[in-house]
Design an enzyme around this catalytic site. Structure first.
Site, PDB file in Angstrom:
ATOM      1  N   PRO A  16       0.709  -1.650  -0.135  1.00  0.00           N
ATOM      2  CA  PRO A  16      -0.405  -0.069   0.203  1.00  0.00           C
ATOM      3  C   PRO A  16       1.037   0.978  -0.309  1.00  0.00           C
ATOM      4  O   PRO A  16       1.720   1.302   0.863  1.00  0.00           O
ATOM      5  CB  PRO A  16      -0.690  -0.148   1.232  1.00  0.00           C
ATOM      6  N   GLY A  17       0.923   2.238  -0.644  1.00  0.00           N
ATOM      7  CA  GLY A  17       1.243   3.632  -0.909  1.00  0.00           C
ATOM      8  C   GLY A  17      -0.251   4.567  -0.173  1.00  0.00           C
ATOM      9  O   GLY A  17       0.453   4.957   0.809  1.00  0.00           O
ATOM     10  N   CYS A  61       3.389  29.088 -15.320  1.00  0.00           N
ATOM     11  CA  CYS A  61       3.071  29.845 -16.901  1.00  0.00           C
ATOM     12  C   CYS A  61       2.889  28.579 -17.570  1.00  0.00           C
ATOM     13  O   CYS A  61       3.423  27.677 -18.668  1.00  0.00           O
ATOM     14  CB  CYS A  61       4.625  30.222 -17.742  1.00  0.00           C
TER      15      CYS A  61
HETATM   16  C1  LIG Z   1       2.899   2.738  -6.801  1.00  0.00           C
HETATM   17  C2  LIG Z   1       2.863   1.565  -5.834  1.00  0.00           C
HETATM   18  C3  LIG Z   1       2.397   0.504  -4.995  1.00  0.00           C
HETATM   19  C4  LIG Z   1       1.756   1.866  -4.536  1.00  0.00           C
HETATM   20  O1  LIG Z   1       0.275   2.343  -5.268  1.00  0.00           O
HETATM   21  P1  LIG Z   1      -0.406   3.031  -4.385  1.00  0.00           P
HETATM   22  O2  LIG Z   1      -1.592   3.082  -5.724  1.00  0.00           O
HETATM   23  O3  LIG Z   1       0.048   4.777  -3.904  1.00  0.00           O
HETATM   24  O4  LIG Z   1      -1.233   1.642  -3.055  1.00  0.00           O
HETATM   25  C5  LIG Z   1       2.549  -0.141  -5.174  1.00  0.00           C
HETATM   26  N1  LIG Z   1       3.446  -1.335  -5.676  1.00  0.00           N
HETATM   27  C6  LIG Z   1       4.145  -1.077  -7.025  1.00  0.00           C
HETATM   28  C7  LIG Z   1       5.229  -2.439  -7.121  1.00  0.00           C
HETATM   29  C8  LIG Z   1       3.615   0.651  -7.593  1.00  0.00           C
HETATM   30  O5  LIG Z   1       4.385   0.006  -8.855  1.00  0.00           O
END
Ligand SMILES: *Cc1c(COP(=O)(O)O)cnc(C)c1O
Length: 443
Positions: free
Chosen positions: A275-276, A356
């Site tokens: 998760p991010g 710009c």
């Molecule tokens: C960007 C990415 C994530 C995280 O995605 P989220 O939408 O932020 O949860 C996880 N795994 C991989 C391989 C990614 O490229």
């Protein structure tokens, strides 16, 4: 869900007034709530607890070392996509065995560094990359573990095409038929042990259904592979879990888990999540100050001191962030955090920056309370893919980053200075430039 709230008409991050932070460090400024970050990390960990997953926070979504340290202390591993991200994880002393490394373009240098660091899992995107990793591991006299990134041909129609990664025609991973051949060719490699599968179908994914589809296809594939003598021990289901950009529009961690956990329980698989944004997005806001109000034409504009250089998501993906003043003239008039929420007797505006480019907007066609020069405006849910995507375009120093913990706050990245813009350009003209001679013509 987050710990940003209005108290007597003033916006607070946990127990700190955001206006107090702005008074000390200026604007634009990213303000992160540690309690919100930890809340979302724990919500995922608890929702998926039955699978005892390894949760690998996606560094690219919010990369500040202090944030990574906070999450590592809470038990998080990391998902990285570059040598720079491996370096960040190492800088905070992260356990490299709990790092998974994705990305279609890993260079030899990056792979060598990752092998030396002892990265837990390489998420491999092509045959050529697998062969290269195996070769470099052999040269280093080490064995590494690899997961094959599977492209299950699944996507959520609500995900922007630029961030949908699980469709057949994207550059990511290999399709199911090719996966069978992949294991056949490389499943017995000595230097790169291939016994895992990686999925990451895009971002954000607004329901559990695409995960269910992708995992079901993957389990079916694992059955076929078992028939050919290949045991998959680890399944990395990726990230993409949505965040609340628009109140109530996205599933909670528990709602994803409710559909996903039953598919995976009792199979003896090691499960990884990446998760991010679900952890980071709601944990941060971008605070900016109104410079000018430009009304009277076809449209009215709030021109603020943040720009696409600070938050590029609206320009790049058409993303919508909730924006609202940090101070309410009527303290009882708390906003609902909905993109279409309109202030009674408000003004319809576009919120734009000073860069710009016509794509330099943070929000369009919003009905906000009437604002004036000097007022503070908060751009909510900007913690993920916010500061990390910022640039110095137009020679704009990047914003400061602040971390709040309860009633305490600290600077975790100071605002860049003009000197920071060109300090590394050689040969250095810094001594001359910072003098700002009174009469440039003589210089
Ligand atoms: C960007 C990415 C994530 C995280 O995605 P989220 O939408 O932020 O949860 C996880 N795994 C991989 C391989 C990614 O490229």
């Amino acid at each position: 869900m987050d710990f940003f709230s209005y108290r007597n008409g003033q916006l607070f991050c946990e127990d700190v007034s955001v206006a107090d932070i702005a008074a000390e460090v200026g604007t634009p400024v990213y303000i992160y709530s540690s309690a919100t970050l930890l809340h979302h990390y724990r919500a995922l960990a608890e929702s998926f607890a039955e699978l005892s997953p390894m949760i690998c926070f996606s560094i690219k979504s919010l990369a500040n070392l202090q944030i990574l340290k906070l999450l590592a202390e809470a038990g998080s591993g990391f998902d990285v996509v570059s040598g720079g991200e491996v370096a960040r994880a190492r800088a905070i002393g992260a356990d490299c065995a709990r790092i998974v490394y994705a990305g279609v373009g890993k260079t030899d240098k990056e792979i060598r560094e990752a092998i030396a660091a002892g990265i837990g899992l390489f998420n491999v995107e092509s045959e050529a990359e697998f062969e290269n990793i195996s070769r470099l591991a052999g040269e280093a006299g080490k064995a590494v573990r690899c997961a094959l990134r599977l492209n299950p041909d699944v996507y959520d129609p609500r995900t922007h095409t630029y961030t949908a990664t699980g469709k057949k025609e994207t550059k990511f991973g290999v399709d199911i038929e090719r996966a069978v051949a992949f294991f056949g060719a490389y499943g017995h490699d000595d230097h790169a042990r291939l016994d895992a599968i990686h999925l990451h179908i895009g971002s954000p994914i607004y329901s559990a259904q695409p995960y269910v589809e992708a995992i079901t296809k993957t389990l079916d594939l694992m059955g076929r592979l078992a028939g050919e003598g290949f045991t998959v021990r680890t399944l990395d289901i990726g990230g993409g879990f949505a965040a609340d950009y628009d109140a109530g529009a996205s599933p909670l961690a528990s709602e994803y888990a409710k559909e996903i956990v039953p598919l995976l329980r009792g199979r003896g698989l090691e499960v990884i999540l990446e998760p991010g944004r679900q952890i980071a997005a709601n944990a941060g806001l971008l605070l900016t100050q109104v410079q000018y109000v430009k009304a009277g034409g076809q449209k009215s504009f709030l021109i603020v001191d943040a720009a696409m250089t600070d938050l590029i998501r609206p320009a790049m993906y058409g993303s919508e962030h909730f924006v609202w003043p940090a101070r309410l003239s009527d303290p009882s008039a708390e906003p609902q955090r909905r993109i279409d929420f309109a202030a009674p007797a408000g003004q319809k505006v576009d919120v734009v920056g000073g860069v710009c480019e016509s794509t330099d907007f943070l929000a369009q066609d919003r009905t906000l309370p009437v604002m004036g020069r000097g007022d503070l405006l908060a751009v909510f849910s900007a913690g993920a893919y916010g500061f990390v995507m910022s640039s110095q375009y137009n020679s704009r120093p990047r914003a400061a980053e602040i971390l709040v913990e309860g009633a305490k706050w600290r600077v975790i990245r100071p605002r860049e200075t003009y000197e920071d813009l060109f300090a590394t350009e050689v040969p250095s003209l810094l001594t001359k430039a910072i003098g700002f001679p009174a009469d440039n013509s003589k210089d």
